[in-house]
Design a protein around this motif. Sequence first.
Motif, PDB file in Angstrom:
ATOM      1  N   ASP A   1     -18.028  29.004  42.827  1.00  0.00           N
ATOM      2  CA  ASP A   1     -17.847  27.631  43.227  1.00  0.00           C
ATOM      3  C   ASP A   1     -17.785  27.266  44.552  1.00  0.00           C
ATOM      4  N   ALA A   2     -17.298  28.090  45.553  1.00  0.00           N
ATOM      5  CA  ALA A   2     -17.087  27.696  47.058  1.00  0.00           C
ATOM      6  C   ALA A   2     -18.440  27.939  47.708  1.00  0.00           C
ATOM      7  N   ARG A   3     -19.142  29.068  47.377  1.00  0.00           N
ATOM      8  CA  ARG A   3     -20.339  29.429  48.233  1.00  0.00           C
ATOM      9  C   ARG A   3     -21.675  29.719  47.376  1.00  0.00           C
ATOM     10  N   GLY A   4     -21.710  29.360  46.104  1.00  0.00           N
ATOM     11  CA  GLY A   4     -22.843  29.719  45.268  1.00  0.00           C
ATOM     12  C   GLY A   4     -23.040  31.074  45.009  1.00  0.00           C
ATOM     13  N   PRO A   5     -23.722  31.043  43.606  1.00  0.00           N
ATOM     14  CA  PRO A   5     -23.961  32.434  42.866  1.00  0.00           C
ATOM     15  C   PRO A   5     -24.724  33.418  43.768  1.00  0.00           C
ATOM     16  N   LYS A   6     -25.737  32.842  44.630  1.00  0.00           N
ATOM     17  CA  LYS A   6     -26.335  33.934  45.701  1.00  0.00           C
ATOM     18  C   LYS A   6     -25.529  34.677  46.205  1.00  0.00           C
ATOM     19  N   VAL A   7     -24.475  34.062  47.060  1.00  0.00           N
ATOM     20  CA  VAL A   7     -23.660  34.594  47.885  1.00  0.00           C
ATOM     21  C   VAL A   7     -22.656  35.526  47.090  1.00  0.00           C
ATOM     22  N   THR A   8     -22.080  35.061  45.801  1.00  0.00           N
ATOM     23  CA  THR A   8     -21.402  35.963  44.997  1.00  0.00           C
ATOM     24  C   THR A   8     -22.348  37.315  44.522  1.00  0.00           C
ATOM     25  N   LEU A   9     -23.695  37.161  44.239  1.00  0.00           N
ATOM     26  CA  LEU A   9     -24.305  38.381  43.898  1.00  0.00           C
ATOM     27  C   LEU A   9     -24.364  39.216  45.136  1.00  0.00           C
ATOM     28  N   MET A  10     -24.664  38.649  46.172  1.00  0.00           N
ATOM     29  CA  MET A  10     -24.907  39.654  47.377  1.00  0.00           C
ATOM     30  C   MET A  10     -23.514  40.513  47.579  1.00  0.00           C
ATOM     31  N   CYS A  11     -22.616  39.745  47.635  1.00  0.00           N
ATOM     32  CA  CYS A  11     -21.083  40.424  47.723  1.00  0.00           C
ATOM     33  C   CYS A  11     -20.755  41.308  46.804  1.00  0.00           C
TER      34      CYS A  11
ATOM     35  N   THR B   1     -23.348  43.252  45.079  1.00  0.00           N
ATOM     36  CA  THR B   1     -24.233  44.516  45.342  1.00  0.00           C
ATOM     37  C   THR B   1     -23.568  45.039  46.644  1.00  0.00           C
ATOM     38  N   ALA B   2     -23.202  44.596  47.811  1.00  0.00           N
ATOM     39  CA  ALA B   2     -22.617  45.138  48.797  1.00  0.00           C
ATOM     40  C   ALA B   2     -21.464  45.951  48.408  1.00  0.00           C
ATOM     41  N   VAL B   3     -20.608  45.315  47.581  1.00  0.00           N
ATOM     42  CA  VAL B   3     -19.422  46.127  47.179  1.00  0.00           C
ATOM     43  C   VAL B   3     -19.805  47.474  46.140  1.00  0.00           C
ATOM     44  N   LEU B   4     -20.768  47.270  45.405  1.00  0.00           N
ATOM     45  CA  LEU B   4     -21.281  48.254  44.687  1.00  0.00           C
ATOM     46  C   LEU B   4     -21.628  49.458  45.524  1.00  0.00           C
ATOM     47  N   ALA B   5     -22.463  49.148  46.532  1.00  0.00           N
ATOM     48  CA  ALA B   5     -22.982  50.221  47.550  1.00  0.00           C
ATOM     49  C   ALA B   5     -21.721  50.796  48.171  1.00  0.00           C
ATOM     50  N   ALA B   6     -20.958  50.071  48.589  1.00  0.00           N
ATOM     51  CA  ALA B   6     -19.805  50.530  49.513  1.00  0.00           C
ATOM     52  C   ALA B   6     -19.112  51.482  48.687  1.00  0.00           C
ATOM     53  N   GLY B   7     -18.956  51.125  47.162  1.00  0.00           N
ATOM     54  CA  GLY B   7     -18.164  52.160  46.289  1.00  0.00           C
ATOM     55  C   GLY B   7     -18.798  53.541  46.171  1.00  0.00           C
TER      56      GLY B   7
ATOM     57  N   ALA C   1     -30.784  46.180  45.331  1.00  0.00           N
ATOM     58  CA  ALA C   1     -30.399  45.038  44.992  1.00  0.00           C
ATOM     59  C   ALA C   1     -29.794  44.036  45.958  1.00  0.00           C
ATOM     60  N   LEU C   2     -28.991  44.351  46.902  1.00  0.00           N
ATOM     61  CA  LEU C   2     -28.264  43.484  47.905  1.00  0.00           C
ATOM     62  C   LEU C   2     -29.880  42.804  48.737  1.00  0.00           C
ATOM     63  N   ALA C   3     -30.737  43.646  49.110  1.00  0.00           N
ATOM     64  CA  ALA C   3     -31.894  43.018  49.997  1.00  0.00           C
ATOM     65  C   ALA C   3     -32.548  42.169  48.985  1.00  0.00           C
ATOM     66  N   ILE C   4     -32.681  42.636  47.664  1.00  0.00           N
ATOM     67  CA  ILE C   4     -33.448  41.255  46.734  1.00  0.00           C
ATOM     68  C   ILE C   4     -32.534  40.090  46.584  1.00  0.00           C
ATOM     69  N   ALA C   5     -31.175  40.381  46.606  1.00  0.00           N
ATOM     70  CA  ALA C   5     -30.072  39.166  46.266  1.00  0.00           C
ATOM     71  C   ALA C   5     -30.446  38.338  47.531  1.00  0.00           C
ATOM     72  N   ALA C   6     -30.539  39.084  48.795  1.00  0.00           N
ATOM     73  CA  ALA C   6     -30.656  38.173  49.745  1.00  0.00           C
ATOM     74  C   ALA C   6     -31.815  37.288  49.803  1.00  0.00           C
ATOM     75  N   ALA C   7     -33.009  37.666  48.964  1.00  0.00           N
ATOM     76  CA  ALA C   7     -34.392  37.153  49.155  1.00  0.00           C
ATOM     77  C   ALA C   7     -34.545  35.967  48.107  1.00  0.00           C
ATOM     78  N   ILE C   8     -33.304  35.675  47.157  1.00  0.00           N
ATOM     79  CA  ILE C   8     -33.259  34.651  46.207  1.00  0.00           C
ATOM     80  C   ILE C   8     -33.413  33.465  46.887  1.00  0.00           C
ATOM     81  N   PRO C   9     -34.414  32.562  46.580  1.00  0.00           N
ATOM     82  CA  PRO C   9     -34.411  31.309  47.338  1.00  0.00           C
ATOM     83  C   PRO C   9     -33.381  30.303  46.881  1.00  0.00           C
ATOM     84  N   ARG C  10     -32.967  29.390  47.633  1.00  0.00           N
ATOM     85  CA  ARG C  10     -31.994  28.468  47.512  1.00  0.00           C
ATOM     86  C   ARG C  10     -32.843  27.505  46.593  1.00  0.00           C
ATOM     87  N   SER C  11     -31.823  26.568  46.021  1.00  0.00           N
ATOM     88  CA  SER C  11     -32.641  25.455  45.045  1.00  0.00           C
ATOM     89  C   SER C  11     -33.827  24.771  45.594  1.00  0.00           C
TER      90      SER C  11
END
Length: 481
Positions: free
Chosen positions: A331-341, A343-349, A452-462
Motif C-alpha cells: 500500500d505504501a510503496r507498491g507491489p514492485k517494491v515489495t517483490l524486490m524486498c 527476493t532480496a531477503v530470500l537471497a540474504a537468507g 529474481a531480484l534483478a527481474i523484479a527491478a525491471a518490472i515497469p511501472r504502470s
Amino acid sequence: MDSPQVGVRSTGVVATLAFAGTVAAIMQTLVTPLLPQLPTILNTSPSNSNWVITVTLLVAAVFVPVTGRLGDLIGKKRVLLALTVPLFAGSVVCALSTSVWPMIIGRGLQGLGMGMVPLGIALLRDAVPREKLSSSIALVSASMGIGGGLGLPLAAAVAEYSSWHVLFWGSAVLAVIIAVLVWTFIPDVPPAATGQRFDALGAVLLGVGLVCLLLGVSKGADWGWTSGTVIGLFVGAVIALLAWGAWELRTREPLIDLRTTARPRVLTTNIASIFVGIGMYSSMLVFPQLLQLPEATGYGLGQSMLATGLWMLPGGLMMMIVSPMGGKLTDARGPKVTLMCGTAVLAAGYLLSLPLSGSTWGIMVSLMIMNSGVGLAYGAMPALIMGSVPLSETAAANGFNTLMRSLGTSIGAAVIGAVLAQMTITMGGHTMASEAGFRTALIIGAGVSLVALAIAAAIPRSKDAGEPESTVTEELADAPA
C-alpha cells in the motif's frame, strides 16, 4: 464496503480463503514423512511410489489455470465448492488404499485442490474493502508457503504416533470444513466473464504440453536426461505448447489471453515467479536432508523426522507473520517494491545459510529469513498481476501466475536433485549427498534469488507499461473489465 457489517464479513472471507489455501498446500507435503515407507506400505517399487508425489504436481499444474478460467465464467464460489469434492474424495480413496494405484488416483484428486489458491486471490478483488485488499492478498497468497511449512511437522507427528491412514481421514475432515466455510462466508459474486464460452481445445493443448514438460523435468534424473522417453516428452511439450499458443491467439475467447499475458508488467512478473519458485523449493530439498543425515557424516545433524519438522516450523510461521507487513508495504510503496524486498531477503537468507547450516538453530534462523522473503514475494506477485489485467480475467491470470510458481518449483527440484545426485559420498554402504553438494545447492538458491531480484527491478511501472497510473489498491479494486 465501508460498513462494520461488511468489514466483519470480509474478515470471514479472508480467513476462509487463507484456510483453504493452507489446507490445499498441506496436501502436497502430506505424504513426505511416508516416502521411505511407501514401497513397503503399498507393496510396490520405490520408483512407482514416487508417483504419489508426482501425480499431485501434474494434476495441480494442469487444472489450476482451467479452474481459474471456470471461476471467471461460472462464478468463483461455485468452483471453490466444486473443488472441495475431489479434495474430499481423494482423501477418502487414499485413506482406504492398500496398493499403489488407488493411492495415485486419490493423490491426483487431491491435486485439484491447489486451484483454490488463485481462485481465492481473485475473489478478494470482489469481496474485500479496498483498504484491506493488499494485506488480504498477501495473506491468502502466502498460504501456499504457510501450508507447506506447517504440513511437514504435522504429518510427521501423525505418522510417528498414529496410523498413516489418519493423515488422510484428517484431510477428508478438513475438506468438509472448507466446504462449510465457503458456503457460509464466501459471497456469490456474479461471474465477470458471463456469456463467454470455455475454451476446451485450449485446455486440452495446455494440459498435454504441461504434462509432457513437467513429467520430463521431474523424471529426467530417474529416466536419464538423454533417454528417448525424456527427449520425446520435451519435444511433445514444445509441439503442444506452440499449438496451444497459436490457438489462443486465434480464438475469440481463449483460456488465457496471451496478449494480456504478454504485457510487460504481467510478463516480467510471471518470469520472476519462476525464479522465486526455484529459490523457495531449493531450501525445502536441502534442509530436511541436512537435519536428518547422521552426525557421523560430519555435516549431518541426526534429527528425527518429527524433530526436523519442528525445526522447520518457525519458517512456515514467519510467512504468516510477514504477509500483513507485506500488504502494508505494498500500500505504501507498491507491489514492485515489495517483490524486490522479498527476493532480496530470500537471497540474504541463502547467503547466511552457508555459515549457519552446521547447526539446527542456524538452519532454523536461515529458513525463517528465507520464508520471510518468500512471504513478501508471494503477496506481491498477485497484486502486480491483478493490477494489470481486466476484471474478467483475474482468476485465469492468477491461475497462470500460480502455474509459473509451480513450474519454478519443478525446475528447482530437478536442478537441485541433479546436483545432490552427482555430488555424493559413500558411508557404510550407503550413498548420500556430500557437504559440497549441499553447499552448491545453497549457492544456486542464492543465485536464482538474485536473478529474481534483478527481474523484479525491471518490472515497469504502470505508466511505463502503457497502463493508467494509480495507487495499488485502486489498480486492484477498480481495474476496468
